[in-house]
Scaffold this motif. Structure first.
Motif, PDB file in Angstrom:
ATOM      1  N   LEU A   1     150.762  26.936  20.691  1.00 51.50           N
ATOM      2  CA  LEU A   1     151.654  27.154  21.813  1.00 51.50           C
ATOM      3  C   LEU A   1     152.831  26.302  21.726  1.00 51.50           C
ATOM      4  O   LEU A   1     152.683  25.288  21.514  1.00 51.50           O
ATOM      5  CB  LEU A   1     150.947  26.970  23.035  1.00 51.50           C
ATOM      6  CG  LEU A   1     151.936  27.168  24.201  1.00 51.50           C
ATOM      7  CD1 LEU A   1     152.108  28.592  24.399  1.00 51.50           C
ATOM      8  CD2 LEU A   1     150.933  26.712  25.548  1.00 51.50           C
ATOM      9  N   LYS A   2     154.130  26.715  21.765  1.00 52.86           N
ATOM     10  CA  LYS A   2     155.353  26.010  21.630  1.00 52.86           C
ATOM     11  C   LYS A   2     155.917  26.431  23.068  1.00 52.86           C
ATOM     12  O   LYS A   2     156.207  27.718  23.323  1.00 52.86           O
ATOM     13  CB  LYS A   2     155.926  26.146  20.218  1.00 52.86           C
ATOM     14  CG  LYS A   2     157.105  25.250  20.218  1.00 52.86           C
ATOM     15  CD  LYS A   2     157.849  25.495  18.777  1.00 52.86           C
ATOM     16  CE  LYS A   2     157.067  24.865  17.852  1.00 52.86           C
ATOM     17  NZ  LYS A   2     157.999  25.160  16.649  1.00 52.86           N
ATOM     18  N   SER A   3     156.537  25.229  23.627  1.00 54.39           N
ATOM     19  CA  SER A   3     157.287  25.662  24.924  1.00 54.39           C
ATOM     20  C   SER A   3     158.042  24.240  25.286  1.00 54.39           C
ATOM     21  O   SER A   3     157.602  23.105  24.858  1.00 54.39           O
ATOM     22  CB  SER A   3     156.517  26.156  25.781  1.00 54.39           C
ATOM     23  OG  SER A   3     157.174  26.386  27.054  1.00 54.39           O
ATOM     24  N   ILE A   4     159.346  24.490  25.859  1.00 55.61           N
ATOM     25  CA  ILE A   4     159.763  23.498  26.803  1.00 55.61           C
ATOM     26  C   ILE A   4     158.893  23.157  27.831  1.00 55.61           C
ATOM     27  O   ILE A   4     158.695  24.217  28.600  1.00 55.61           O
ATOM     28  CB  ILE A   4     161.064  23.936  27.028  1.00 55.61           C
ATOM     29  CG1 ILE A   4     162.185  23.851  26.164  1.00 55.61           C
ATOM     30  CG2 ILE A   4     161.743  22.719  28.182  1.00 55.61           C
ATOM     31  CD1 ILE A   4     163.564  24.518  26.516  1.00 55.61           C
ATOM     32  N   PRO A   5     158.257  22.327  28.244  1.00 54.99           N
ATOM     33  CA  PRO A   5     157.459  21.958  29.291  1.00 54.99           C
ATOM     34  C   PRO A   5     158.128  21.717  30.591  1.00 54.99           C
ATOM     35  O   PRO A   5     159.172  21.257  30.705  1.00 54.99           O
ATOM     36  CB  PRO A   5     156.373  20.532  28.820  1.00 54.99           C
ATOM     37  CG  PRO A   5     157.613  19.864  28.021  1.00 54.99           C
ATOM     38  CD  PRO A   5     158.463  20.728  27.210  1.00 54.99           C
TER      39      PRO A   5
ATOM     40  N   PHE B   1     163.621  22.906  42.846  1.00 60.68           N
ATOM     41  CA  PHE B   1     162.223  22.961  42.265  1.00 60.68           C
ATOM     42  C   PHE B   1     162.292  23.400  40.881  1.00 60.68           C
ATOM     43  O   PHE B   1     162.671  24.393  40.560  1.00 60.68           O
ATOM     44  CB  PHE B   1     161.336  23.851  43.345  1.00 60.68           C
ATOM     45  CG  PHE B   1     159.944  23.867  42.775  1.00 60.68           C
ATOM     46  CD1 PHE B   1     159.192  22.534  43.340  1.00 60.68           C
ATOM     47  CD2 PHE B   1     159.152  24.830  42.197  1.00 60.68           C
ATOM     48  CE1 PHE B   1     157.741  22.613  42.714  1.00 60.68           C
ATOM     49  CE2 PHE B   1     158.043  24.777  41.878  1.00 60.68           C
ATOM     50  CZ  PHE B   1     157.108  23.737  42.203  1.00 60.68           C
ATOM     51  N   ILE B   2     161.466  22.416  40.032  1.00 58.97           N
ATOM     52  CA  ILE B   2     161.476  22.552  38.682  1.00 58.97           C
ATOM     53  C   ILE B   2     161.050  24.250  38.137  1.00 58.97           C
ATOM     54  O   ILE B   2     161.906  24.473  37.296  1.00 58.97           O
ATOM     55  CB  ILE B   2     160.323  21.759  38.187  1.00 58.97           C
ATOM     56  CG1 ILE B   2     160.618  21.385  36.541  1.00 58.97           C
ATOM     57  CG2 ILE B   2     158.796  22.216  38.463  1.00 58.97           C
ATOM     58  CD1 ILE B   2     161.872  20.820  36.095  1.00 58.97           C
ATOM     59  N   LEU B   3     160.314  24.829  38.765  1.00 63.01           N
ATOM     60  CA  LEU B   3     160.026  26.276  38.047  1.00 63.01           C
ATOM     61  C   LEU B   3     160.942  27.299  38.669  1.00 63.01           C
ATOM     62  O   LEU B   3     160.782  28.488  38.311  1.00 63.01           O
ATOM     63  CB  LEU B   3     158.507  26.594  38.582  1.00 63.01           C
ATOM     64  CG  LEU B   3     157.384  25.463  37.792  1.00 63.01           C
ATOM     65  CD1 LEU B   3     156.108  26.317  38.408  1.00 63.01           C
ATOM     66  CD2 LEU B   3     157.604  25.783  36.579  1.00 63.01           C
ATOM     67  N   ASN B   4     161.967  26.937  39.512  1.00 61.60           N
ATOM     68  CA  ASN B   4     163.144  27.819  39.658  1.00 61.60           C
ATOM     69  C   ASN B   4     164.372  27.421  39.060  1.00 61.60           C
ATOM     70  O   ASN B   4     165.278  28.045  39.240  1.00 61.60           O
ATOM     71  CB  ASN B   4     163.302  27.798  41.445  1.00 61.60           C
ATOM     72  CG  ASN B   4     162.309  28.258  42.242  1.00 61.60           C
ATOM     73  OD1 ASN B   4     161.406  29.006  41.782  1.00 61.60           O
ATOM     74  ND2 ASN B   4     162.176  27.830  43.188  1.00 61.60           N
ATOM     75  N   GLN B   5     164.240  26.701  37.891  1.00 62.18           N
ATOM     76  CA  GLN B   5     165.492  26.325  37.462  1.00 62.18           C
ATOM     77  C   GLN B   5     165.313  26.650  35.980  1.00 62.18           C
ATOM     78  O   GLN B   5     164.067  26.523  35.197  1.00 62.18           O
ATOM     79  CB  GLN B   5     165.522  24.797  37.141  1.00 62.18           C
ATOM     80  CG  GLN B   5     165.742  23.964  38.645  1.00 62.18           C
ATOM     81  CD  GLN B   5     165.580  22.465  38.448  1.00 62.18           C
ATOM     82  OE1 GLN B   5     165.638  21.815  37.321  1.00 62.18           O
ATOM     83  NE2 GLN B   5     165.588  21.795  39.638  1.00 62.18           N
ATOM     84  N   ASN B   6     166.188  27.187  35.220  1.00 61.97           N
ATOM     85  CA  ASN B   6     166.203  27.426  33.824  1.00 61.97           C
ATOM     86  C   ASN B   6     166.226  26.247  32.888  1.00 61.97           C
ATOM     87  O   ASN B   6     166.973  25.286  33.190  1.00 61.97           O
ATOM     88  CB  ASN B   6     167.379  28.347  33.307  1.00 61.97           C
ATOM     89  CG  ASN B   6     167.275  29.937  33.816  1.00 61.97           C
ATOM     90  OD1 ASN B   6     166.128  30.386  33.833  1.00 61.97           O
ATOM     91  ND2 ASN B   6     168.212  30.416  34.430  1.00 61.97           N
ATOM     92  N   PRO B   7     165.536  26.144  31.690  1.00 56.70           N
ATOM     93  CA  PRO B   7     164.557  27.172  31.128  1.00 56.70           C
ATOM     94  C   PRO B   7     163.380  27.030  31.734  1.00 56.70           C
ATOM     95  O   PRO B   7     162.332  27.554  30.955  1.00 56.70           O
ATOM     96  CB  PRO B   7     164.905  26.509  29.729  1.00 56.70           C
ATOM     97  CG  PRO B   7     164.845  25.145  29.717  1.00 56.70           C
ATOM     98  CD  PRO B   7     165.616  24.886  31.032  1.00 56.70           C
ATOM     99  N   PHE B   8     162.942  26.389  32.619  1.00 59.44           N
ATOM    100  CA  PHE B   8     161.557  26.129  32.965  1.00 59.44           C
ATOM    101  C   PHE B   8     160.909  27.216  33.747  1.00 59.44           C
ATOM    102  O   PHE B   8     159.723  27.354  33.902  1.00 59.44           O
ATOM    103  CB  PHE B   8     161.577  24.843  34.156  1.00 59.44           C
ATOM    104  CG  PHE B   8     162.008  23.658  33.334  1.00 59.44           C
ATOM    105  CD1 PHE B   8     161.615  22.920  32.427  1.00 59.44           C
ATOM    106  CD2 PHE B   8     163.228  23.066  34.043  1.00 59.44           C
ATOM    107  CE1 PHE B   8     162.178  21.666  31.750  1.00 59.44           C
ATOM    108  CE2 PHE B   8     164.125  22.113  33.463  1.00 59.44           C
ATOM    109  CZ  PHE B   8     163.322  21.039  32.262  1.00 59.44           C
ATOM    110  N   THR B   9     161.939  28.169  34.239  1.00 53.10           N
ATOM    111  CA  THR B   9     161.137  29.546  34.801  1.00 53.10           C
ATOM    112  C   THR B   9     160.459  30.091  33.676  1.00 53.10           C
ATOM    113  O   THR B   9     159.573  31.084  34.102  1.00 53.10           O
ATOM    114  CB  THR B   9     162.398  30.462  34.962  1.00 53.10           C
ATOM    115  OG1 THR B   9     163.166  30.602  33.963  1.00 53.10           O
ATOM    116  CG2 THR B   9     163.043  29.961  36.447  1.00 53.10           C
ATOM    117  N   ASN B  10     160.769  29.736  32.329  1.00 56.63           N
ATOM    118  CA  ASN B  10     159.660  30.461  31.331  1.00 56.63           C
ATOM    119  C   ASN B  10     158.931  29.385  30.538  1.00 56.63           C
ATOM    120  O   ASN B  10     158.291  29.665  29.513  1.00 56.63           O
ATOM    121  CB  ASN B  10     160.929  30.857  30.223  1.00 56.63           C
ATOM    122  CG  ASN B  10     161.563  31.984  30.633  1.00 56.63           C
ATOM    123  OD1 ASN B  10     161.046  33.031  31.205  1.00 56.63           O
ATOM    124  ND2 ASN B  10     163.056  32.077  30.581  1.00 56.63           N
ATOM    125  N   SER B  11     158.753  28.352  31.145  1.00 60.75           N
ATOM    126  CA  SER B  11     157.693  27.237  30.722  1.00 60.75           C
ATOM    127  C   SER B  11     156.404  27.845  30.511  1.00 60.75           C
ATOM    128  O   SER B  11     155.757  28.454  31.522  1.00 60.75           O
ATOM    129  CB  SER B  11     157.580  26.016  31.342  1.00 60.75           C
ATOM    130  OG  SER B  11     158.816  25.261  31.421  1.00 60.75           O
TER     131      SER B  11
END
Length: 201
Positions: free
Chosen positions: A7-11, A58-68
């Motif tokens: 798995l590869k992703s921006i955390p 909130f972190i999961l509402n921000q790009n690119p973390f919406t796709n983490s």
């Protein structure tokens, strides 16, 4: 269950300790028995205001973390009630790996049963990995080699061999039972012959 290999992703980094399962998916969303559709309600009380609008910081509402696909969290992640909806919500959002310095036991085991890899590393390594989240840089996870790669560095982690096999092969509890279907059928046939009053057509 989907197989997990690499798995590869921006955390996304959520530096909060003792995140319980009610914070992951609040009780009002537990009415469903489906594993899908819960992602939009993940961390509901932290992601949305009283009017149902997304909270922008909130972190999961921000790009690119919406796709983490990788979440780095504080210690004792997944404590509280044993609701399996918690890993369902994470998975439906797209998160398939959670990294923390410690997990609640039931949540930890539920992750493996639902195709999520929970990784335990020490606090110092959490700090190092969080910098990659802050810089919006990718890290990678290799389950087979049991390592996290970030930049020119890597962290080794340990996973129970049976749990590792299940993730690599995409085996949940049902699939494990189906793998033994020949033995189950053989047992039933023998039981039918020796004790026909127990099993009838």
């Amino acid at each position: 269950m989907q197989k997990f290999s690499t798995l590869k992703s921006i955390p996304a980094y959520l530096p909060i300790v003792n995140i319980d399962t009610d914070m992951i998916i609040p009780k009002q969303f537990l009415k469903t028995i489906k594993r899908t559709g819960l992602g939009k309600n993940l961390f509901f009380e932290m992601r949305y205001d009283d009017n149902g609008n997304k909270i922008s910081d909130f972190i999961l509402n921000q790009n690119p973390f919406t796709n983490s696909k990788i979440l780095i969290a504080g210690k004792n992640f997944g404590c509280g009630s044993s609701r399996e909806h918690a890993p369902w919500a994470l998975l439906d959002f797209g998160i398939t790996c959670v990294i923390s310095s410690s997990f609640a036991d039931i949540f930890y085991n539920n992750c493996f049963k639902n195709g999520i890899l929970p990784i335990i590393v020490d606090e110092e390594k959490i700090k190092e990995l969080s910098e990659y989240a802050n810089r919006k840089e990718e890290i990678s996870v290799d389950l087979k080699e049991e390592k996290i790669v970030y930049g020119n560095n890597e962290i080794k982690f340990k996973i129970d061999s049976f749990k590792k096999k299940c993730l690599l092969e995409g085996l949940d509890d049902i699939a494990l039972s189906l793998n033994k279907s020949d033995k189950i059928n053989s047992f039933e046939q023998k039981l039918k012959s020796s004790k026909p009053w127990i099993i009838s057509d």
